[in-house]
Design an enzyme around this catalytic site. Structure first.
Site, PDB file in Angstrom:
ATOM      1  N   ASP A  34       0.847  -1.240   0.114  1.00  0.00           N
ATOM      2  CA  ASP A  34       0.182   0.038  -0.026  1.00  0.00           C
ATOM      3  C   ASP A  34       0.884   1.242   0.107  1.00  0.00           C
ATOM      4  OD1 ASP A  34      -2.909  -0.987   2.052  1.00  0.00           O
ATOM      5  OD2 ASP A  34      -2.104  -1.937   0.260  1.00  0.00           O
ATOM      6  N   SER A  82     -12.510   7.759  -2.628  1.00  0.00           N
ATOM      7  CA  SER A  82     -11.524   7.206  -1.677  1.00  0.00           C
ATOM      8  C   SER A  82     -11.055   8.125  -0.768  1.00  0.00           C
ATOM      9  CB  SER A  82     -10.290   6.892  -3.077  1.00  0.00           C
ATOM     10  OG  SER A  82      -9.208   6.429  -2.218  1.00  0.00           O
ATOM     11  N   LYS A 115      -9.189   3.141  10.621  1.00  0.00           N
ATOM     12  CA  LYS A 115      -9.126   2.770   9.212  1.00  0.00           C
ATOM     13  C   LYS A 115      -9.009   1.342   9.276  1.00  0.00           C
ATOM     14  CE  LYS A 115      -7.691   4.237   4.719  1.00  0.00           C
ATOM     15  NZ  LYS A 115      -7.836   2.869   4.021  1.00  0.00           N
ATOM     16  N   GLU A 173     -16.890  -1.447   5.967  1.00  0.00           N
ATOM     17  CA  GLU A 173     -15.693  -2.339   5.713  1.00  0.00           C
ATOM     18  C   GLU A 173     -15.976  -3.630   6.101  1.00  0.00           C
ATOM     19  OE1 GLU A 173     -13.399  -0.581   3.952  1.00  0.00           O
ATOM     20  OE2 GLU A 173     -11.732  -1.474   4.097  1.00  0.00           O
ATOM     21  N   LYS A 288     -12.352  12.931  10.323  1.00  0.00           N
ATOM     22  CA  LYS A 288     -13.602  13.477   9.310  1.00  0.00           C
ATOM     23  C   LYS A 288     -14.109  14.610  10.100  1.00  0.00           C
ATOM     24  CE  LYS A 288     -14.824   8.774   8.011  1.00  0.00           C
ATOM     25  NZ  LYS A 288     -16.076   7.692   8.080  1.00  0.00           N
ATOM     26  N   CYS A 406       9.745 -35.308  -1.628  1.00  0.00           N
ATOM     27  CA  CYS A 406       9.244 -34.878  -0.294  1.00  0.00           C
ATOM     28  C   CYS A 406      10.625 -34.979   0.712  1.00  0.00           C
ATOM     29  CB  CYS A 406       8.184 -35.988   0.185  1.00  0.00           C
ATOM     30  SG  CYS A 406       7.934 -35.797   2.144  1.00  0.00           S
ATOM     31  N   CYS A 409      10.189 -37.863   3.294  1.00  0.00           N
ATOM     32  CA  CYS A 409      10.215 -39.356   3.164  1.00  0.00           C
ATOM     33  C   CYS A 409      10.670 -39.748   1.452  1.00  0.00           C
ATOM     34  CB  CYS A 409       8.778 -40.074   3.055  1.00  0.00           C
ATOM     35  SG  CYS A 409       7.623 -39.627   1.986  1.00  0.00           S
ATOM     36  N   CYS A 424       2.660 -34.341  -0.925  1.00  0.00           N
ATOM     37  CA  CYS A 424       3.353 -35.815  -0.616  1.00  0.00           C
ATOM     38  C   CYS A 424       2.118 -36.654  -0.485  1.00  0.00           C
ATOM     39  CB  CYS A 424       4.192 -35.840   0.344  1.00  0.00           C
ATOM     40  SG  CYS A 424       4.717 -37.418   0.927  1.00  0.00           S
TER      41      CYS A 424
HETATM   42  S1  IVH Z   1     -14.721   6.696   4.886  1.00  0.00           S
HETATM   43  C1  IVH Z   1     -15.652   9.321   1.060  1.00  0.00           C
HETATM   44  N1  IVH Z   1     -14.134   5.319   7.044  1.00  0.00           N
HETATM   45  O1  IVH Z   1     -10.845   3.225   3.046  1.00  0.00           O
HETATM   46  C2  IVH Z   1     -14.838   8.387   1.910  1.00  0.00           C
HETATM   47  N2  IVH Z   1     -13.378   4.671   4.937  1.00  0.00           N
HETATM   48  O2  IVH Z   1      -9.308   4.882   1.133  1.00  0.00           O
HETATM   49  C3  IVH Z   1     -15.379   7.182   2.684  1.00  0.00           C
HETATM   50  N3  IVH Z   1     -12.130   2.891   5.129  1.00  0.00           N
HETATM   51  O3  IVH Z   1     -12.906   2.615   0.507  1.00  0.00           O
HETATM   52  C4  IVH Z   1     -14.544   6.380   3.395  1.00  0.00           C
HETATM   53  N4  IVH Z   1     -11.954   2.413   7.263  1.00  0.00           N
HETATM   54  O4  IVH Z   1     -12.923   1.110   2.199  1.00  0.00           O
HETATM   55  C5  IVH Z   1     -13.928   5.502   5.787  1.00  0.00           C
HETATM   56  N5  IVH Z   1     -13.309   4.470   8.935  1.00  0.00           N
HETATM   57  C6  IVH Z   1     -13.382   4.482   7.533  1.00  0.00           C
HETATM   58  C7  IVH Z   1     -12.497   3.788   6.745  1.00  0.00           C
HETATM   59  C8  IVH Z   1     -12.377   3.559   5.462  1.00  0.00           C
HETATM   60  C9  IVH Z   1     -11.734   2.010   5.943  1.00  0.00           C
HETATM   61  C10 IVH Z   1     -11.585   2.275   3.551  1.00  0.00           C
HETATM   62  C11 IVH Z   1     -12.928   2.462   2.639  1.00  0.00           C
HETATM   63  C12 IVH Z   1     -12.494   3.415   1.561  1.00  0.00           C
HETATM   64  C13 IVH Z   1     -10.991   3.393   1.768  1.00  0.00           C
HETATM   65  C14 IVH Z   1     -10.778   4.794   1.181  1.00  0.00           C
END
Ligand code: IVH
Length: 664
Positions: A34, A82, A115, A173, A288, A406, A409, A424
């Site tokens: 990643d 994303s 996350k 998720e 957020k 193997c 054996c 095996c």
């Molecule tokens: S909010 C509009 N909250 O991260 C944005 N995403 O990189 C909505 N993800 O596709 C995403 N944990 O699969 C949000 N607590 C979390 C998250 C989360 C994992 C993943 C999710 C998203 C990806 C984006």
């Protein structure tokens, strides 16, 4: 960098990212980490901006990935975006600055949550009932995987209470807990199937199976992280998460509301230490803006909202040398290549070995003996070889190919068609004999306390036992000469062995160690066939008809039962008085005697399991697929192909209500 150089680098990065996207989402098998992906993406976006090289087809413009053809495609009413990523404090402060610049003096708070490292899903409830579950796909369209998602226990089919709006759109998720993943993967390896590299791949792979009854057996969990309301409201993210909880959806309890970015940073700092204690992987936090009313104003880029950012933790890595590659023999003869490493400290522990999974994995990463390699802890626990550190080193050894012999054996290894793993197949292969006995005595099988690896090793080494049936002829005198075995412990062990004779039939069936027969399948088989004799006489087709069993398992059961050496062992177990029959639940009546049911769709009040138990309690039987042998199809809401087939074959279709009146 000249413009030409930039053009060529941009081209290279786009190819790399396109390829990585394809691998990641289509095959659930990442080619780069990643971190590497994010680095490439940032470099690409930087160059596109700096040299004016924007292109609507660039991976930087797309949220993700292509769509599988096996599922129906659905449009997302609102794109599944994303998140912008950062790995450092400074960028997080810049995010805070941008938000403040836009909001001016208006007060706001941050909502911080984990996350989760899994697969994004969109759920749609209409009038409180789950109608659709879809993957993120390319962000605008995804796959309809409702059938598979219905099997996840964390996702209610109906919302509880009744204060929900007509349409509820949830994002969240799907993921696997580390321990459950490790168990599931070990089972796969034992079954001769290729291991998944990490919980995320296992989750994605499981949700994209074409047979949802298999998905149902995978330990997939789900956390919601967003609720999308049609009406503009003046709520906060926290309040929406609380609404989800009220409706019976699962939201992670690790969440914080912060007044300032400093508070956010403090939480991140403490999570750097504590996140390894969580039962699941988290690759960072998502920050957020909590108040919904600011979200539209803060707006969106092509890819991500501007009101949120993901702060990612660095995966700890180390560089070391592969001293050797050895081969491990599993219970069913599966060969797993293992890298023997120069010991190195990684995230607090010394790592000496790392599984290389299979030949495909070794070839893909071109891992060779003597290589300097980068290792990483996937999910903080299992060390993985990420890549070779210096692939261009002229002094490297030859590409590594698993020898076809193997290691224990020396018999020739075989590769079944369509399988990655080498096996095996010599039933006398010593490590396999030992592991089979270990499995038989293990907790989920016959649970023989004290019968551990060391004791079994000595018993097999001294030629006292050759298979698990031999355990039952052991005496205290046989055990006394073993290392660290006093009178008392020998007596206890013999007692534990004798006690295990009372274990129910399904545990014994599991203990036999039939390929693909885990404890759930063993239970299903014991439910369908109440004696081992009935199972031994059943044809492959009949076994495959049992609910939850498919052709692959059926073929494996038949193969096991057909082998004379196994028949001999089963006879010995019978002579020693083990339970080779199912102590059936009480039969309440014989009203369904001779009737075979197939259950499909969602029933109004009973789960499928409850319906099956009810039928069995009235002497009926339940199988998985509709054939001319089926007497009734018990159908509920959203019944699919099985109902069609029943209608085609002219088989009577009954409802839950009909069933209840048949037995009353
Ligand atoms: S909010 C509009 N909250 O991260 C944005 N995403 O990189 C909505 N993800 O596709 C995403 N944990 O699969 C949000 N607590 C979390 C998250 C989360 C994992 C993943 C999710 C998203 C990806 C984006």
């Amino acid at each position: 960098m000249t413009k030409d150089e930039a053009v060529s680098r941009v081209c290279e990065l786009r190819n790399l990212l396109d390829e990585a996207n394809k691998q990641y989402y289509d095959q659930a098998q990442p080619v780069i980490s990643d971190r590497q992906y994010d680095t490439y993406m940032q470099e690409l976006m930087g160059l596109e901006d700096a040299y004016g090289l924007h292109d609507p087809a660039s991976p930087s413009r797309r949220v993700g990935e292509s769509i599988s053809e096996a599922f129906t495609t659905v449009e997302h009413p609102r794109a599944m975006l994303s998140l912008a990523n950062t790995y450092n404090e400074q960028e997080l402060r810049e995010f805070d600055r941008r938000v403040k610049d836009l909001l001016g003096s208006r007060p706001f708070t941050y909502f911080v949550e984990l996350k989760f490292d899994g697969m994004a899903l969109r759920l749609r409830y209409e009038n409180g009932v789950l109608q659709l579950a879809a993957t993120r796909g390319n962000g605008r369209q995804g796959d309809d995987i409702t059938q598979n998602v219905r099997t996840l226990r964390d996702i209610p089919l109906k919302l509880s209470t009744d204060n929900w709006p007509e349409i509820v759109e949830v994002r969240g998720e799907a993921y696997m807990e580390r321990e459950a993943f490790a168990r599931f993967n070990a089972q796969r390896q034992e079954n001769g199937e290729a291991a998944f590299a990490n919980p995320r791949n296992a989750t994605a792979g499981s949700l994209k199976l074409l047979d949802s009854s298999l998905t149902a057996r995978r330990p997939i969990r789900f956390f919601c992280y967003d609720l999308i309301l049609d009406q503009e409201t003046d709520s906060t993210h926290l309040q929406r998460m609380q609404m989800l909880e009220q409706w019976g959806l699962r939201v992670c309890s690790h969440r914080w509301t912060c007044q300032t970015i400093e508070d956010v940073l403090k939480i991140i700092q403490s999570l750097e230490h504590t996140r390894k204690d969580l039962p699941y992987d988290t690759d960072g936090v998502v920050v957020k803006v909590n108040e919904d009313r600011y979200r539209e104003e803060l707006g969106y880029t092509a890819k991500a909202p501007k009101w949120a950012i993901a702060y990612k933790f660095e995966a700890e890595q180390a560089t070391t040398t592969i001293r050797d590659i050895t081969l491990q023999v599993g219970r069913l003869g599966t060969i797993t290549p293992v890298a023997e490493l120069e010991p190195v400290l990684l995230a607090g522990t010394t790592v000496k070995r790392a599984s290389l999974h299979n030949q495909d994995e070794i070839t893909r990463k071109d891992i060779r003996i003597g290589d300097r390699v980068i290792i990483e802890k996937a999910g903080e626990i299992i060390p993985q070889v990420v890549q070779v550190a210096s692939p261009d080193d002229p002094g490297r050894s030859q590409p590594y190919v698993i020898p076809l012999q193997c290691p224990a054996c020396q018999s020739e290894l075989v590769q079944s068609p369509g399988e990655v793993a080498l096996r095996c197949v010599n039933p006398e292969c010593p490590p396999q004999v030992r592991i089979r006995i270990e499995h038989f005595a293990s907790r989920d099988a016959m649970d023989i306390d004290g019968m551990g690896e060391a004791v079994i090793d000595q018993l097999v080494g001294a030629n006292l036992i050759h298979n698990y049936a031999d355990l039952y002829k052991l005496t205290v005198e046989d055990l006394l000469p073993l290392d660290r075995m006093a009178q008392k412990s020998a007596r206890n062990l013999i007692h534990a062995i004798q006690q295990s004779k009372n274990k129910p039939f399904d545990r014994l069936l599991f203990g036999l160690g039939i390929r693909f027969v885990g404890s759930t399948v063993a239970r299903d088989l014991a439910d369908a066939y109440s004696t081992i004799d009935a199972l031994m006489q059943a044809s492959e087709d009949q076994i495959a008809d049992v609910h939850g069993i498919g052709v692959k398992i059926a073929a494996s059961v038949r193969d096991f039962m057909d082998r004379p050496e196994n028949q001999r062992i089963i006879e010995q177990l019978r002579d020693y008085g083990l339970k080779l029959h199912h102590e059936k639940q009480e039969v309440h009546s014989n009203s369904l005697e001779g009737c075979t049911f197939v259950i499909t769709g969602t029933l109004p009040s009973l789960s499928r399991k409850e319906a099956a138990e009810l039928i069995q309690a009235h002497a009926g039987s339940v199988t998985g697929s509709v054939s001319k042998n089926t007497t009734y199809v018990l159908a509920g809401e959203s019944a699919g192909s099985k109902l069609d087939k029943a209608q085609k074959l002219g088989i009577k279709v009954v409802s839950e209500e009909d069933l209840k009146s048949m037995i009353s």
